[in-house]
Design an enzyme around this catalytic site. Structure first.
Site, PDB file in Angstrom:
ATOM      1  N   GLU A  76     140.630  97.414  58.602  1.00 50.23           N
ATOM      2  CA  GLU A  76     141.501  98.108  57.667  1.00 50.23           C
ATOM      3  C   GLU A  76     142.408  97.138  56.912  1.00 50.23           C
ATOM      4  O   GLU A  76     142.663  97.310  55.710  1.00 50.23           O
ATOM      5  CB  GLU A  76     142.341  99.157  58.396  1.00 50.23           C
ATOM      6  CG  GLU A  76     141.560 100.376  58.850  1.00 50.23           C
ATOM      7  CD  GLU A  76     140.657 100.109  60.050  1.00 50.23           C
ATOM      8  OE1 GLU A  76     139.678 100.850  60.251  1.00 50.23           O
ATOM      9  OE2 GLU A  76     140.950  99.139  60.799  1.00 50.23           O
ATOM     10  N   PRO A 105     146.630  98.797  61.183  1.00 44.31           N
ATOM     11  CA  PRO A 105     146.311  97.382  60.949  1.00 44.31           C
ATOM     12  C   PRO A 105     146.495  96.945  59.495  1.00 44.31           C
ATOM     13  O   PRO A 105     146.623  95.755  59.223  1.00 44.31           O
ATOM     14  CB  PRO A 105     144.835  97.273  61.367  1.00 44.31           C
ATOM     15  CG  PRO A 105     144.623  98.390  62.318  1.00 44.31           C
ATOM     16  CD  PRO A 105     145.479  99.503  61.802  1.00 44.31           C
ATOM     17  N   HIS A 145     142.416 110.301  65.979  1.00 46.37           N
ATOM     18  CA  HIS A 145     141.680 110.842  64.839  1.00 46.37           C
ATOM     19  C   HIS A 145     142.363 112.085  64.260  1.00 46.37           C
ATOM     20  O   HIS A 145     141.742 112.826  63.513  1.00 46.37           O
ATOM     21  CB  HIS A 145     140.249 111.224  65.243  1.00 46.37           C
ATOM     22  CG  HIS A 145     139.412 110.092  65.723  1.00 46.37           C
ATOM     23  ND1 HIS A 145     139.517 109.596  66.997  1.00 46.37           N
ATOM     24  CD2 HIS A 145     138.481 109.338  65.093  1.00 46.37           C
ATOM     25  CE1 HIS A 145     138.664 108.593  67.148  1.00 46.37           C
ATOM     26  NE2 HIS A 145     138.025 108.411  66.005  1.00 46.37           N
TER      27      HIS A 145
END
Length: 357
Positions: A76, A105, A145
């Site tokens: 990311e 990140p 998620h």
């Protein structure tokens, strides 16, 4: 079902509407922009050949080639870092972070680079970057998620934060985001990808194809950033919400019979404060609903703004209905979500207040 008041500032589209899910509307927005502007590129994990984990980018690589729509490594920080460089160079990157939970990140690239590029260069450079992120729960995705991190982005000066509640707005807002000279965090509620929910269960109330807000022009149009919408007119209490919680709030108003005016923020920050203030001054009461955890959620900022601008018009304390202040509860996510019962109870509480002396 009462429908949203159409924003007079929405530009007329150049083609007739057709039924679309939110997934199809988002894909159409990228398709339109890639066709109009060769500087628009789309990339992220699995967005090319596979079409994205939710199939939002399906078919774009086949149509525009591997240099315009391509896959990236699972990094990311790398995805957003490359996107910042592309934007500074003159491209208009649309980067996908596969789930909003994965953005951490890339936080340094977003906060220290993308958000500050215009300011630190005295406007010699801009950062026309759009970062798409599916957000929120509804798929039993667990703690990594299912997060709703919108408040973190609103704290960063230089970032715009957007969350649509329906296909029509999703396409128009995404086009506006791609055309913006500033970096935009574009959050897509997973629960709304295929239809609106009422919060009682995990199945759509009605497919988007049979809902007025699922009628989306195939061509180019904009929904202006920083423009809220009156989703449901009312006179007794104002509900401030965005994303999935707009539909949950509408269900609560319908089931309780309370004449609630629901304001769909659409652009969370910068926000349309004028529309919010006008509604609260009219109703004298305010309930704020969001899926993210309560403490330091964006509802706290909304409550502060309403207090500052509407204090002498308030007939009752401001109520907040939000997620629990706990790590995301995988097995109990439908209890974690603010549902119509919790929102309805808040609506009744503010109406039970006696008002100003």
């Amino acid at each position: 079902m009462l429908t949203k008041t159409q924003d007079a500032r929405i530009e007329a589209a150049d083609t007739a509407p057709q039924p679309m899910t939110m997934i199809q509307a988002l894909r159409s927005a990228m398709d339109v922009m890639m066709e109009r502007d060769p500087q628009v590129v789309v990339f992220g994990q699995d967005v090319g050949y596979f079409g994205g984990v939710f199939r939002v980018t399906e078919g774009l690589q086949a149509k525009y080639g591997k240099t315009r729509c391509f896959d990236t490594p699972i990094s990311e920080g790398g995805i957003v870092g490359v996107a910042v460089g592309m934007a500074a160079y003159g491209l208009r990157p649309v980067a996908e972070i596969q789930f909003a939970d994965y953005f951490y990140p890339a936080a340094d690239q977003l906060v220290s680079e993308a958000a500050r590029l215009r300011f630190r260069s005295a406007a010699d450079f801009t950062c026309p970057l759009t970062v798409r992120m599916p957000c929120g729960g509804g798929i039993y995705g667990g703690q990594t998620h299912s997060q709703s991190p919108e408040a973190l982005f609103t704290h960063v000066c230089g970032l715009r934060t957007v969350m649509p509640s329906n296909p029509y707005d999703a396409k128009g807002l995404l086009i506006s985001a791609i055309e913006s000279e500033d970096p935009v965090i574009f959050l897509e509620p997973k629960r709304l990808y295929n239809g609106p929910f009422d919060g009682h269960h995990d199945r759509p109330v009605v497919p988007w194809s049979r809902h007025p807000m699922g009628n989306v022009p195939a061509g180019h149009y904009r929904v202006p950033l920083e423009s809220a919408a009156v989703f449901r007119p009312g006179s007794q209490v104002t509900v401030l919400a965005y994303g999935t919680m707009v539909w949950v709030s509408e269900c609560a108003a319908r089931e309780t019979g309370i004449d609630a005016e629901i304001i769909d923020l659409r652009s969370i920050w910068p926000m349309d404060l004028d529309t919010v203030v006008a509604s609260v001054k009219k109703t004298g009461r305010c309930v704020i609903v969001h899926e993210a955890t309560r403490t330091s959620g964006f509802g706290a900022e909304l409550a502060a703004l309403v207090q500052e601008h509407c204090f002498y018009h308030l007939e009752a304390p401001i109520e907040r209905v939000a997620g629990w202040d706990t790590p995301y509860p995988h097995a109990q996510e439908w209890a974690y979500f603010p549902g119509p019962d919790r929102v309805g109870a808040a609506l009744r509480r503010v109406l039970e207040q006696e008002g100003r002396a």
